[in-house]
Design a protein around this motif. Sequence first.
Motif, PDB file in Angstrom:
ATOM      1  N   SER A   6       8.894   3.455  -8.540  1.00 29.65           N
ATOM      2  CA  SER A   6       7.643   2.969  -7.940  1.00 29.65           C
ATOM      3  C   SER A   6       7.746   1.486  -7.577  1.00 29.65           C
ATOM      4  O   SER A   6       7.166   1.041  -6.580  1.00 29.65           O
ATOM      5  CB  SER A   6       6.466   3.227  -8.883  1.00 29.65           C
ATOM      6  OG  SER A   6       6.582   2.472 -10.074  1.00 29.65           O
ATOM      7  N   CYS A   7       8.504   0.722  -8.363  1.00 30.12           N
ATOM      8  CA  CYS A   7       8.728  -0.686  -8.035  1.00 30.12           C
ATOM      9  C   CYS A   7       9.526  -0.828  -6.746  1.00 30.12           C
ATOM     10  O   CYS A   7       9.252  -1.715  -5.918  1.00 30.12           O
ATOM     11  CB  CYS A   7       9.447  -1.395  -9.186  1.00 30.12           C
ATOM     12  SG  CYS A   7       8.412  -1.751 -10.624  1.00 30.12           S
TER      13      CYS A   7
ATOM     14  N   LYS B 229       7.338  -0.190  -3.821  1.00 29.39           N
ATOM     15  CA  LYS B 229       6.520  -1.378  -3.555  1.00 29.39           C
ATOM     16  C   LYS B 229       7.340  -2.461  -2.851  1.00 29.39           C
ATOM     17  O   LYS B 229       6.875  -3.069  -1.880  1.00 29.39           O
ATOM     18  CB  LYS B 229       5.965  -1.920  -4.872  1.00 29.39           C
ATOM     19  CG  LYS B 229       5.186  -3.225  -4.722  1.00 29.39           C
ATOM     20  CD  LYS B 229       4.774  -3.796  -6.073  1.00 29.39           C
ATOM     21  CE  LYS B 229       4.098  -5.156  -5.904  1.00 29.39           C
ATOM     22  NZ  LYS B 229       3.722  -5.765  -7.193  1.00 29.39           N
TER      23      LYS B 229
ATOM     24  N   ASN C 259       8.167  -1.398   0.817  1.00 28.18           N
ATOM     25  CA  ASN C 259       6.949  -1.381   1.624  1.00 28.18           C
ATOM     26  C   ASN C 259       6.484  -2.799   1.949  1.00 28.18           C
ATOM     27  O   ASN C 259       6.135  -3.113   3.091  1.00 28.18           O
ATOM     28  CB  ASN C 259       5.852  -0.625   0.881  1.00 28.18           C
ATOM     29  CG  ASN C 259       4.598  -0.445   1.724  1.00 28.18           C
ATOM     30  OD1 ASN C 259       4.667  -0.339   2.945  1.00 28.18           O
ATOM     31  ND2 ASN C 259       3.445  -0.423   1.079  1.00 28.18           N
ATOM     32  N   LYS C 260       6.493  -3.661   0.950  1.00 32.77           N
ATOM     33  CA  LYS C 260       6.029  -5.035   1.138  1.00 32.77           C
ATOM     34  C   LYS C 260       6.963  -5.837   2.025  1.00 32.77           C
ATOM     35  O   LYS C 260       6.518  -6.666   2.824  1.00 32.77           O
ATOM     36  CB  LYS C 260       5.881  -5.720  -0.221  1.00 32.77           C
ATOM     37  CG  LYS C 260       5.359  -7.148  -0.141  1.00 32.77           C
ATOM     38  CD  LYS C 260       5.194  -7.751  -1.531  1.00 32.77           C
ATOM     39  CE  LYS C 260       4.691  -9.195  -1.458  1.00 32.77           C
ATOM     40  NZ  LYS C 260       4.556  -9.802  -2.817  1.00 32.77           N
TER      41      LYS C 260
ATOM     42  N   ALA D 184       9.416  -7.073  -7.612  1.00 28.96           N
ATOM     43  CA  ALA D 184       8.599  -5.934  -8.035  1.00 28.96           C
ATOM     44  C   ALA D 184       8.696  -5.719  -9.544  1.00 28.96           C
ATOM     45  O   ALA D 184       7.692  -5.418 -10.206  1.00 28.96           O
ATOM     46  CB  ALA D 184       9.039  -4.677  -7.282  1.00 28.96           C
TER      47      ALA D 184
ATOM     48  N   ASP E  93       6.586  -8.483 -11.249  1.00 30.60           N
ATOM     49  CA  ASP E  93       5.153  -8.205 -11.150  1.00 30.60           C
ATOM     50  C   ASP E  93       4.740  -7.120 -12.136  1.00 30.60           C
ATOM     51  O   ASP E  93       3.678  -7.214 -12.777  1.00 30.60           O
ATOM     52  CB  ASP E  93       4.799  -7.772  -9.723  1.00 30.60           C
ATOM     53  CG  ASP E  93       4.922  -8.904  -8.718  1.00 30.60           C
ATOM     54  OD1 ASP E  93       5.029 -10.072  -9.142  1.00 30.60           O
ATOM     55  OD2 ASP E  93       4.926  -8.617  -7.501  1.00 30.60           O
TER      56      ASP E  93
ATOM     57  N   LYS F  60      -0.586   3.695  -9.596  1.00 30.33           N
ATOM     58  CA  LYS F  60      -1.115   2.678  -8.682  1.00 30.33           C
ATOM     59  C   LYS F  60      -0.095   2.322  -7.605  1.00 30.33           C
ATOM     60  O   LYS F  60      -0.407   2.292  -6.405  1.00 30.33           O
ATOM     61  CB  LYS F  60      -1.497   1.438  -9.478  1.00 30.33           C
ATOM     62  CG  LYS F  60      -2.044   0.263  -8.650  1.00 30.33           C
ATOM     63  CD  LYS F  60      -2.462  -0.877  -9.571  1.00 30.33           C
ATOM     64  CE  LYS F  60      -3.100  -2.029  -8.788  1.00 30.33           C
ATOM     65  NZ  LYS F  60      -2.121  -2.770  -7.992  1.00 30.33           N
ATOM     66  N   TYR F  61       1.139   2.049  -8.023  1.00 31.90           N
ATOM     67  CA  TYR F  61       2.173   1.673  -7.062  1.00 31.90           C
ATOM     68  C   TYR F  61       2.455   2.809  -6.087  1.00 31.90           C
ATOM     69  O   TYR F  61       2.691   2.582  -4.889  1.00 31.90           O
ATOM     70  CB  TYR F  61       3.458   1.280  -7.785  1.00 31.90           C
ATOM     71  CG  TYR F  61       3.461  -0.116  -8.365  1.00 31.90           C
ATOM     72  CD1 TYR F  61       2.380  -0.983  -8.210  1.00 31.90           C
ATOM     73  CD2 TYR F  61       4.564  -0.590  -9.079  1.00 31.90           C
ATOM     74  CE1 TYR F  61       2.390  -2.262  -8.737  1.00 31.90           C
ATOM     75  CE2 TYR F  61       4.592  -1.879  -9.615  1.00 31.90           C
ATOM     76  CZ  TYR F  61       3.501  -2.700  -9.440  1.00 31.90           C
ATOM     77  OH  TYR F  61       3.508  -3.969  -9.964  1.00 31.90           O
TER      78      TYR F  61
ATOM     79  N   GLU G 216      -0.462   3.055  -3.549  1.00 33.44           N
ATOM     80  CA  GLU G 216      -0.502   1.908  -2.640  1.00 33.44           C
ATOM     81  C   GLU G 216       0.665   1.883  -1.659  1.00 33.44           C
ATOM     82  O   GLU G 216       0.555   1.278  -0.582  1.00 33.44           O
ATOM     83  CB  GLU G 216      -0.522   0.607  -3.436  1.00 33.44           C
ATOM     84  CG  GLU G 216      -1.807   0.377  -4.212  1.00 33.44           C
ATOM     85  CD  GLU G 216      -1.772  -0.883  -5.077  1.00 33.44           C
ATOM     86  OE1 GLU G 216      -2.828  -1.289  -5.569  1.00 33.44           O
ATOM     87  OE2 GLU G 216      -0.662  -1.441  -5.255  1.00 33.44           O
ATOM     88  N   ASN G 217       1.762   2.543  -2.022  1.00 27.16           N
ATOM     89  CA  ASN G 217       2.969   2.413  -1.201  1.00 27.16           C
ATOM     90  C   ASN G 217       3.487   3.744  -0.666  1.00 27.16           C
ATOM     91  O   ASN G 217       4.612   3.807  -0.178  1.00 27.16           O
ATOM     92  CB  ASN G 217       4.064   1.726  -2.019  1.00 27.16           C
ATOM     93  CG  ASN G 217       3.645   0.345  -2.490  1.00 27.16           C
ATOM     94  OD1 ASN G 217       3.567  -0.588  -1.703  1.00 27.16           O
ATOM     95  ND2 ASN G 217       3.358   0.205  -3.780  1.00 27.16           N
ATOM     96  N   GLN G 218       2.641   4.771  -0.702  1.00 27.18           N
ATOM     97  CA  GLN G 218       3.110   6.086  -0.254  1.00 27.18           C
ATOM     98  C   GLN G 218       3.394   6.113   1.250  1.00 27.18           C
ATOM     99  O   GLN G 218       4.129   6.963   1.738  1.00 27.18           O
ATOM    100  CB  GLN G 218       2.103   7.169  -0.626  1.00 27.18           C
ATOM    101  CG  GLN G 218       0.713   6.986  -0.064  1.00 27.18           C
ATOM    102  CD  GLN G 218      -0.259   8.049  -0.556  1.00 27.18           C
ATOM    103  OE1 GLN G 218       0.060   9.244  -0.533  1.00 27.18           O
ATOM    104  NE2 GLN G 218      -1.418   7.631  -1.029  1.00 27.18           N
TER     105      GLN G 218
END
Length: 704
Positions: A360-361, A364, A367-368, A481, A484, A505-506, A509-511
């Motif tokens: 998941s990191c 993120k 994606n970011k 990531a 954080d 959450k990750y 937010e990043n799917q």
Amino acid sequence: MSTEFFNVADIFGENVFNDTVMQARLPKKVYKNLKKTIEEGKELDLETADVIAHEMKEWAIEKGATHYTHWFLPLTGVTAEKHDSFISAPLPSGKILMSFSGKELIKGEPDASSFPSGGLRATFEARGYTAWDCTSPAFVRQDAAGGTLCIPTAFCSYTGEALDQKTPLLRSMEAINVQALRLLRLFGNTTSRKVTPSVGPEQEYFLVDAEKFQQRKDLIYTGRTLFGAMPPKGQELDDHYFGTIRQRIAGFMRDVNTELWKVGVSAKTQHNEVAPAQHELAPIYAEANIAVDHNQIVMQTLKRVACQHGMKCLLHEKPFAGVNGSGKHNNWSITTDDGINMLDPGRTPHENTQFLLVLSCILKAVNKHADLLRESAADPGNDHRLGANEAPPAIISIFLGEQLEDVMEQLISTGEATHSLKGGKLQTGVTTLPDLSKDATDRNRTSPFAFTGNKFEFRMVGSRDSIANPNIVLNTIVAEAFADACEVLESADDFDMAVHDLIKKYMIENQRIVFNGNGYSEEWVKEAERRGLPNIKSMVEAIPSITTDKAVELFERFSVFTKAELESRAEIQYESYAKAINIEARTMIDMASKQIIPAVMGYTKTLADTILAVREAGADVSVQSGLLTEVTELLKSTKAALEKLIQATEEAAAKEEGPVQANYYHTDVFPAMEALRAPVDQLEMIVDKDVWPMPSYGDLIFEV
């Protein structure tokens, strides 16, 4: 072709000053101090360095070395080296001593102003330093110059800025090491002492006959063909891919492998690639720093050995229009010093909380910072390749596969993952064949960033580029990531609940970054736009991403780049793009003016003479006249396009250097180049082959 037989195990690493050699030759205390420097970053004192230098020199001389060099990776895209012999000042007797001091080992002083610095160094500010990187072993390269002791080094300016690719790579490796250990400690791991990114780069390349290469100015000056019509047969039959390797190529591959094995490069896989005359070489994984150095050695060795076999190795991303170009798949994972792969999902990934947090990191991070990852693979040659049928699209997305995507969907929809898809058995329908265990996930060759079992494969990197930049970005964005996530979890009252919530959450937010479908389809381009994913189609559009506030904050937070270093790299990128397109444009002008137009004019005269002779003989000349008219019209179009290209190139040269000039080369000069190529390629299909002034595509890719 050589028929010498040898045991690979006997020659592997024989020219490397590796751990085995160091243990055997260095005093125990010196060896122990050096290992502390390598593993823990302890400073190496000059007395210890003197001992190491002496033993390294003695070992290198035994291997036939007469010179040593600090071997480094400046921002030119290739390696650099200055050779010094081991001889010292002559003795009164007239004899000389062979010497090599710790100071000479640790530090060198190349001219920093003579390498690209993006304004960090002016011409009158010349001093720069190369510093020994003891984490990448020294080696003796044996070639026409004899033996040379190559010492991998970092390269920085007098004022401390990184002027190379190795320095920020080492900084990024330290960043991900610190943050990954921090994450592991939260899961109760107290034994792992170091986390290192591991990389396995697959190297694609073309081989062409050297004599034919020398007849093509475009290949000589730019590494790619600027003109060229497709032959009757290309790659459409897919018969070259994994096909039987020709004897001439097999002999070349054998010699390449031998050279690489001797210097410790674990060359493992070799095969024919999709396009005719295209091949691939892949090593076993190594630590990122060593993998970067090894890939440079691979590219140098491919070129050198090709010459020895009467061939030329082309590393350009798109040397031939209409057939597949060449990339470099950057397989990336993170492993601990005690053998834990943090990207290994295990047999039941839905139960592997640590893996799910790492995954998941990474979602993120990508994606970011999709724009940074795209820029890390930006290259003038890659503009021709990305988005074509052999390369991923310019849109960054992540392929997870059915198994992990199913786990992610369970977490997003219900908050709990209760099962993982299994692979099962592959039924071949043949009783004499065994049942095969099938992976739970298929592969997706259209994805630029794909999970492939226990690693991520970044498939965008260009074939001639260093893999340093992509790995600098990967290491740093994942370190961010991890940091954080650790900040959230370290302050949590209930760790298990907090990590569960953070993973969910990750993933929510990043799917948008996850896509398992066909990355080549037009539907995906539209869908990516709907998702808000960047579609950065060219190098000049990608460059600004490295100087955004977001990028500066990221790299300065982990001390990988300063703002000044990022700005200098952007300037270098703009300059390198402008220079590359300028050289290509001028080469096209030269070839069209001095070779193609004169050859076609000579052919029209032959046609005209033929028409007169046939008409005088009383026969019909409609075919000859029609052909003459067609060739003349194309010649007229060629001349007009040539004049426009000359004008566009002159206007580009007068533009302000930097983004203005680079963008003009992209928007005006490059289209003018394409406009000139079109009629010339049509002419090649008409003009007598004996008249055409250069080898054709068929000559180059089928006659190797």
